[in-house]
Design an enzyme around this catalytic site. Structure first.
Site, PDB file in Angstrom:
ATOM      1  N   PRO A 144      -5.428  15.410 -10.833  1.00 15.26           N
ATOM      2  CG  PRO A 144      -3.887  13.787 -11.457  1.00 15.26           C
ATOM      3  CD  PRO A 144      -4.228  15.221 -11.665  1.00 15.26           C
ATOM      4  CD  GLU A 145     -10.239  15.824  -5.968  1.00 15.18           C
ATOM      5  OE1 GLU A 145     -10.287  15.845  -4.726  1.00 15.18           O
ATOM      6  OE2 GLU A 145     -11.165  16.247  -6.682  1.00 15.18           O
ATOM      7  CE  LYS A 182      -5.148  18.525  -5.565  1.00 12.66           C
ATOM      8  NZ  LYS A 182      -5.937  19.464  -6.395  1.00 12.66           N
ATOM      9  NE  ARG A 191     -10.550  23.573 -10.697  1.00  5.86           N
ATOM     10  CZ  ARG A 191      -9.899  22.566 -10.103  1.00  5.86           C
ATOM     11  NH1 ARG A 191      -8.851  22.819  -9.329  1.00  5.86           N
ATOM     12  NH2 ARG A 191     -10.281  21.317 -10.297  1.00  5.86           N
TER      13      ARG A 191
END
Length: 269
Positions: A2-3, A52, A258
Site C-alpha cells: 500500500p502507498e 507507510k 521494482r
C-alpha cells in the site's frame, strides 16, 4: 505494498471510529498478546500516519506501530465481533466497530521516543501538513542516484510507492533514470506540488487517479482501465500498451528490485 494515501485513510478511519473511547485490544494469533494486554481497555487518544507507517496512540508512552508491508490488511465491521478468521495479529473492539489486522510486516508497542526515532528516519510526507519539501530536495539535489530510485526511498520522501513514482515522472515528462543532482529546482517544486495534490486526492477517494481530465476515457473514447488496483493512470502496469498521449509503447524495466514504467517519447532521456 500500500502507498501512503492508504495509511492516511486508515488513520482517519480509526480516528473517527475509535478515538476518544476505550478499545479492547487482543491478539488471537498470539504474536502481539503481551503488548495487547498492556493497552487492552485503554482510550485510544489518536491515530495518525507518516508515509507507510500507522501509529495508534494510547498513552502514556504507549503507541502501536503498524507497517503493513506486502501482505498486511485491516478488515472492519460493526459490533458485535465474530470469531477470528485466519491469523489475526491484532483485534480492536470499540463501542460501535471492530477491526482485525492480519499479516503486517510490523505490529509492535513502542514508546513516544521510539515513534520519534521512526519518523526521524523518514523523509517528508506530501500528505502531512507539517512536511518540509526542502528536506527531500537537499538529498535529491546532491545525489547521483536516479530520480526514480530517490522517489521510492522512504528516507528521502515518505509514502510514495511504485504507482505515484511512475505517474508523477510521466506527468512532468522526466526521464526516470535522470540523476537527482541533474534535476532542476523548478522541476522538483512541480513534482512535490503534484504529489501533494495527487496523494491527498487518493486519501479522499481511496484510489490512485493520475490522468488529467482531457485524457479520461469519457473524453478520448478509449476503454476505461481494468485493473484490480483501480484508478486511471498513464503508464503504471501498462507495459506494451500505447501511451495515452503519443501512442508509443510503454516500457518496463527492473530498477532497484521494482518494476519501472515509462514512455520513452514523453519522457526522453
Amino acid at each position: 505494498m500500500p502507498e501512503g494515501h492508504t495509511l492516511h485513510r486508515l488513520a482517519r478511519l480509526h480516528q473517527r471510529r475509535y478515538a476518544g473511547e476505550p478499545v479492547a485490544v487482543s491478539s488471537p494469533q498470539g504474536r502481539f498478546a503481551e503488548s495487547a494486554a498492556r493497552i487492552d481497555g485503554r482510550v485510544l487518544r489518536a491515530a495518525e500516519a507518516h508515509g507507510k507507517h500507522l501509529f495508534h496512540e494510547y498513552g502514556p508512552d504507549a503507541v502501536v506501530h503498524v507497517h503493513l508491508g506486502l501482505y498486511g490488511k485491516f478488515s472492519e465491521a460493526k459490533v458485535p465481533a465474530g470469531p477470528p478468521i485466519g491469523q489475526v495479529r491484532m483485534r480492536m473492539v470499540g463501542q460501535r466497530y471492530w477491526t482485525d489486522l492480519r499479516g503486517p510486516n510490523a505490529c509492535r508497542l513502542i514508546t513516544e521516543d521510539e515513534v520519534a526515532a521512526v519518523r526521524a528516519r523518514l523523509g517528508p510526507d506530501p500528505i502531512r501538513g507539517d512536511a518540509d519539501p526542502d528536506r527531500a530536495w537537499q538529498r535529491i539535489s546532491r545525489s547521483r542516484t536516479s530520480i526514480a530510485t530517490l522517489l521510492m526511498d522512504q528516507s528521502v520522501l515518505a509514502g510514495v510507492g511504485n504507482v505515484y513514482r511512475a505517474e508523477v515522472l510521466f506527468r512532468h515528462g522526466l526521464p526516470p533514470l535522470l540523476p537527482g543532482r541533474e534535476l532542476d529546482s523548478p522541476d522538483w517544486q512541480a513534482i512535490w506540488t503534484d504529489l501533494v495534490r495527487l496523494m491527498r486526492l487518493g486519501v479522499r477517494t481511496g484510489r490512485i487517479d493520475t490522468v488529467r481530465p482531457e485524457h479520461l476515457p469519457e473524453v478520448t473514447g478509449r476503454a476505461p482501465r481494468e485493473d484490480p488496483h483501480g484508478g486511471e493512470v498513464y503508464v503504471y502496469r501498462r507495459a506494451g500498451q500505447p501511451c495515452l498521449i503519443c501512442g508509443t509503447e510503454v516500457r518496463i524495466q527492473e530498477l532497484a528490485g521494482r518494476k519501472l514504467y515509462w514512455c520513452p517519447t514523453c519522457q526522453p532521456a
